[in-house]
Scaffold this active site. Structure first.
Site, PDB file in Angstrom:
ATOM      1  CB  SER A 142     -46.511  20.639 -10.575  1.00 19.09           C
ATOM      2  OG  SER A 142     -45.582  21.535 -11.092  1.00 19.09           O
TER       3      SER A 142
ATOM      4  CG  ASP B 218     -41.816  22.500 -10.492  1.00 18.56           C
ATOM      5  OD1 ASP B 218     -40.899  21.693 -10.736  1.00 18.56           O
ATOM      6  OD2 ASP B 218     -42.891  22.479 -11.104  1.00 18.56           O
TER       7      ASP B 218
ATOM      8  CD  GLU C  18     -45.938  27.909 -19.608  1.00 18.00           C
ATOM      9  OE1 GLU C  18     -47.075  28.176 -20.002  1.00 18.00           O
ATOM     10  OE2 GLU C  18     -45.711  27.124 -18.673  1.00 18.00           O
ATOM     11  CB  ALA C  19     -42.861  34.376 -17.543  1.00 19.11           C
ATOM     12  CG  ASN C  20     -44.400  29.081 -15.409  1.00 16.46           C
ATOM     13  OD1 ASN C  20     -43.605  28.517 -16.142  1.00 16.46           O
ATOM     14  ND2 ASN C  20     -45.702  28.803 -15.416  1.00 16.46           N
TER      15      ASN C  20
ATOM     16  NE  ARG D  42     -54.238  31.541 -19.395  1.00 22.23           N
ATOM     17  CZ  ARG D  42     -53.866  30.829 -18.347  1.00 22.23           C
ATOM     18  NH1 ARG D  42     -53.340  31.420 -17.283  1.00 22.23           N
ATOM     19  NH2 ARG D  42     -54.027  29.527 -18.328  1.00 22.23           N
TER      20      ARG D  42
ATOM     21  CB  SER E 112     -56.535  29.616 -13.583  1.00 16.48           C
ATOM     22  OG  SER E 112     -55.927  28.413 -13.189  1.00 16.48           O
ATOM     23  N   GLY E 113     -56.168  27.410 -15.937  1.00 17.20           N
ATOM     24  CA  GLY E 113     -56.441  26.021 -16.288  1.00 17.20           C
ATOM     25  C   GLY E 113     -56.203  25.102 -15.097  1.00 17.20           C
ATOM     26  CB  THR E 114     -53.877  24.815 -12.554  1.00 17.72           C
ATOM     27  OG1 THR E 114     -53.506  26.154 -12.210  1.00 17.72           O
ATOM     28  CG2 THR E 114     -53.066  24.380 -13.747  1.00 17.72           C
TER      29      THR E 114
HETATM   30  C1  16G Z   1     -49.587  24.112 -15.716  1.00 19.92           C
HETATM   31  C2  16G Z   1     -48.707  24.024 -16.920  1.00 19.92           C
HETATM   32  C3  16G Z   1     -47.840  25.265 -17.052  1.00 19.92           C
HETATM   33  C4  16G Z   1     -48.697  26.505 -17.034  1.00 19.92           C
HETATM   34  C5  16G Z   1     -49.609  26.508 -15.841  1.00 19.92           C
HETATM   35  C6  16G Z   1     -50.614  27.634 -15.975  1.00 19.92           C
HETATM   36  C7  16G Z   1     -47.566  22.113 -17.855  1.00 19.92           C
HETATM   37  C8  16G Z   1     -46.606  20.983 -17.593  1.00 19.92           C
HETATM   38  N1  16G Z   1     -47.816  22.881 -16.824  1.00 19.92           N
HETATM   39  O1  16G Z   1     -48.838  24.092 -14.546  1.00 19.92           O
HETATM   40  O2  16G Z   1     -47.150  25.175 -18.250  1.00 19.92           O
HETATM   41  O3  16G Z   1     -47.895  27.646 -17.005  1.00 19.92           O
HETATM   42  O4  16G Z   1     -50.335  25.295 -15.789  1.00 19.92           O
HETATM   43  O5  16G Z   1     -51.482  27.609 -14.913  1.00 19.92           O
HETATM   44  O6  16G Z   1     -48.090  22.290 -18.941  1.00 19.92           O
HETATM   45  P1  16G Z   1     -52.829  28.439 -14.946  1.00 19.92           P
HETATM   46  O7  16G Z   1     -53.642  27.975 -16.113  1.00 19.92           O
HETATM   47  O8  16G Z   1     -53.417  28.177 -13.622  1.00 19.92           O
HETATM   48  O9  16G Z   1     -52.434  29.889 -15.102  1.00 19.92           O
HETATM   49 ZN    ZN Z   2     -43.867  21.167 -12.277  1.00 18.56          ZN
END
Ligand code: 16G
Ligand code: ZN
Length: 512
Positions: free
Chosen positions: A52, A263, A362-364, A477, A479-481
């Site tokens: 992404s 993106d 989402e705002a993004n 929170r 982050s999930g990424t």
């Molecule tokens: C991922 C998610 C996106 C979310 C982002 C939050 C999908 C396809 N993508 O990119 O929706 O806004 O994670 O990231 O679900 P964060 O947990 O690092 O804030």
């Molecule tokens: Zn993407």
């Protein structure tokens, strides 16, 4: 070759995502698991190789379920466990255990479709995936370079032929034909928009789409260097524009000219313009508000004329990151319900499905509009138009290309300028920060991530600071990424909002 993954990699908010050098074994095993998922459901599933908006050296893989939605959440831990097994034989044992547990009959067939974005590591990881699929004795089709939403669309079409032709060509035809019917126009009145393609797969696909849309809209494509994978998302793309709130490279400031950025895998879009020298961002909240106001008119018509047998219920789904002004505008000015969910497309998508017309962003810039076909066909007056919108807007997942045409169709139909759209409401000043902590897993949230249940003292600190900040709002929170915690703050003035975010960030950094 595909033995031990160099480290544990989680199946996060949107699949596996990490430095591409660490992903070969993981992606190979995604092939094994995707084949199992396909056998379990008796349907075709998809695998998209992408990271992404991440930098060029990263990559990732996500599994797409048969109807084009993201992998069912209850499978995430199973997938993570199998893909992270320490040895090949441990991986095989875990797979065998799953096949038994899931009661998958011997000889059940499997079919997997896959594709990738333009990263340099894409072909190598696609080979790894293919090796996994071969070993799992699954049939498969490689769709090569595709956007994430195109692969979602194709997966859906294969399992549900009424949805469309399972090809990229079918995708272009579906969108362009709906767009042309919704906004019949002459070459003189067609919309003009500058599109920053982030030097990624969005460029490949919009260039291919040109012959379908040349007469319908004027797209001025920039940042189309997809053959130079090192330039992907660098100083351009939706994430860059949203985070930095200024123009990406190669987009010239032109008064009131509508521009947008995709993106790296084209499932996300933000719009913007420059007005009197000021950068004006039209993010996911603005897209949701525009769409909500637009579809609300269909409801109003029915209220006035009483023509509809059943009024369509419309709702908007946002996350805690939605600007407070947008939520207020949708609730108070448009009189529509707003749900708030956890971050991540799958959560919003799920809630939006309960409405006749469910608008989620989402705002993004991730988002789409879902139409409940059963409820719309009950609606005699507007069903034709609404069905065309359901063709135009990707019903499986947020899609930058289809969202682009949605916005153009709405602006043209309402006959408003991009600046009129921008002025529908004024964003509250906001700030997003991140900080590293020893263990982000201790940060546990409730109330759609708007409050922390743990650590309690951090929430107390936030409450205390927010009490003293006019129109203040703040949440934290994990982050999930990324290995960070994120701090979001909003307030009446930029200074007080920056101060709020900074104090919370400092407090966390000092104590965790
Ligand atoms: C991922 C998610 C996106 C979310 C982002 C939050 C999908 C396809 N993508 O990119 O929706 O806004 O994670 O990231 O679900 P964060 O947990 O690092 O804030
Ligand atoms: Zn993407």
């Amino acid at each position: 070759m595909f033995d031990r993954p160099p480290k544990y990699i989680a199946y996060g908010t949107a699949g596996f995502r990490d430095n591409a050098a660490d992903l070969d074994t993981i992606v190979y095993r995604v092939g094994l698991v995707a084949a199992m998922r396909s056998r379990y459901l008796g349907k075709t599933v998809g695998v998209m190789i992408t990271a992404s908006h991440n930098p060029p050296e990263d990559n990732g893989a996500k599994i797409i379920d048969p109807l084009g939605d993201m992998l069912q959440e209850s499978w995430e831990s199973r997938v993570a466990e199998i893909c992270n097994a320490q040895t090949d034989s441990e991986c095989v044992d875990l797979l065998k255990k799953s096949y038994l547990e899931l009661k998958i009959p011997d000889g059940q067939v499997s079919n997997v479709v896959y594709g990738r974005d333009t990263r340099a590591s894409g072909p190598r990881l696609a080979e790894a995936l293919q090796a996994g699929l071969l070993r799992a004795e699954s049939s498969s089709t490689d769709f090569g370079l595709v956007t994430t939403p195109q692969l979602h669309y194709i997966t859906r079409c294969i399992n549900d032929p009424t949805f469309g032709e399972p090809t990229v060509d079918g995708y272009f035809k579906k969108i362009s034909s709906a767009f042309s019917k919704l906004t019949p126009r002459s070459p003189l009145t067609r919309s003009s928009v500058t599109v920053d393609c982030a030097n990624g797969v969005g460029a490949v696909k919009l260039l291919e789409m040109m012959p379908y849309i040349n007469d319908l809209a004027e797209l001025n494509l920039v940042n189309v260097q997809y053959t130079d994978p090192d330039s992907l998302n660098v100083e351009c793309g939706a994430d860059y524009v949203k985070t930095n709130q200024h123009l990406p490279k190669n987009v010239q400031p032109e008064h009131d000219k509508l521009c947008c950025s995709l993106d790296g895998d084209a499932d996300r879009i933000v719009f913007y313009l420059v007005h009197d020298g000021n950068f004006c961002l039209l993010d996911g909240d603005k897209i949701a508000s525009l769409a909500a106001g637009f579809f609300r008119r269909f409801q109003e018509d029915s209220e006035h004329t009483g023509e509809l047998e059943k009024p369509i219920d419309i709702g908007v789904v946002q996350t805690a990151y939605a600007n407070g002004s947008s939520t207020n505008y949708i609730k108070s000015d448009l009189h529509l319900p707003v749900d708030c969910t956890k971050t991540g497309v799958k959560h919003l998508h799920h809630v939006a499905q309960k409405y006749g017309i469910g608008i989620y962003f989402e705002a993004n810039g991730h988002g789409t509009v879902l139409f409940n076909q059963d409820r719309i066909s009950d609606n005699h007056v507007h069903s034709d138009v609404l069905n065309l919108y359901a063709e135009l807007v990707n019903q499986t997942v947020g899609d930058a290309i289809s969202d682009l045409f949605l916005v153009l169709a709405i602006l043209e139909t309402l006959n408003i300028t991009a600046y009129d759209w921008f002025m529908q409401y004024v964003d509250l000043p906001n700030k997003l920060m991140k900080t590293r902590v020893k263990d982000r897993n201790v940060f546990k949230t409730t109330d759609a991530e708007r409050r922390l249940v743990n650590p309690e003292d951090v929430q107390q600190k936030i409450d205390e600071l927010v009490r003293n900040t006019p129109q203040g709002r703040c949440f934290v929170r994990a982050s999930g990424t990324e290995d960070v915690v994120r701090v979001y703050a909003e307030a009446q003035t930029q200074e007080s909002c920056d101060a709020l975010a900074k104090e919370v960030c400092n407090y966390i950094a000092a104590n965790y």
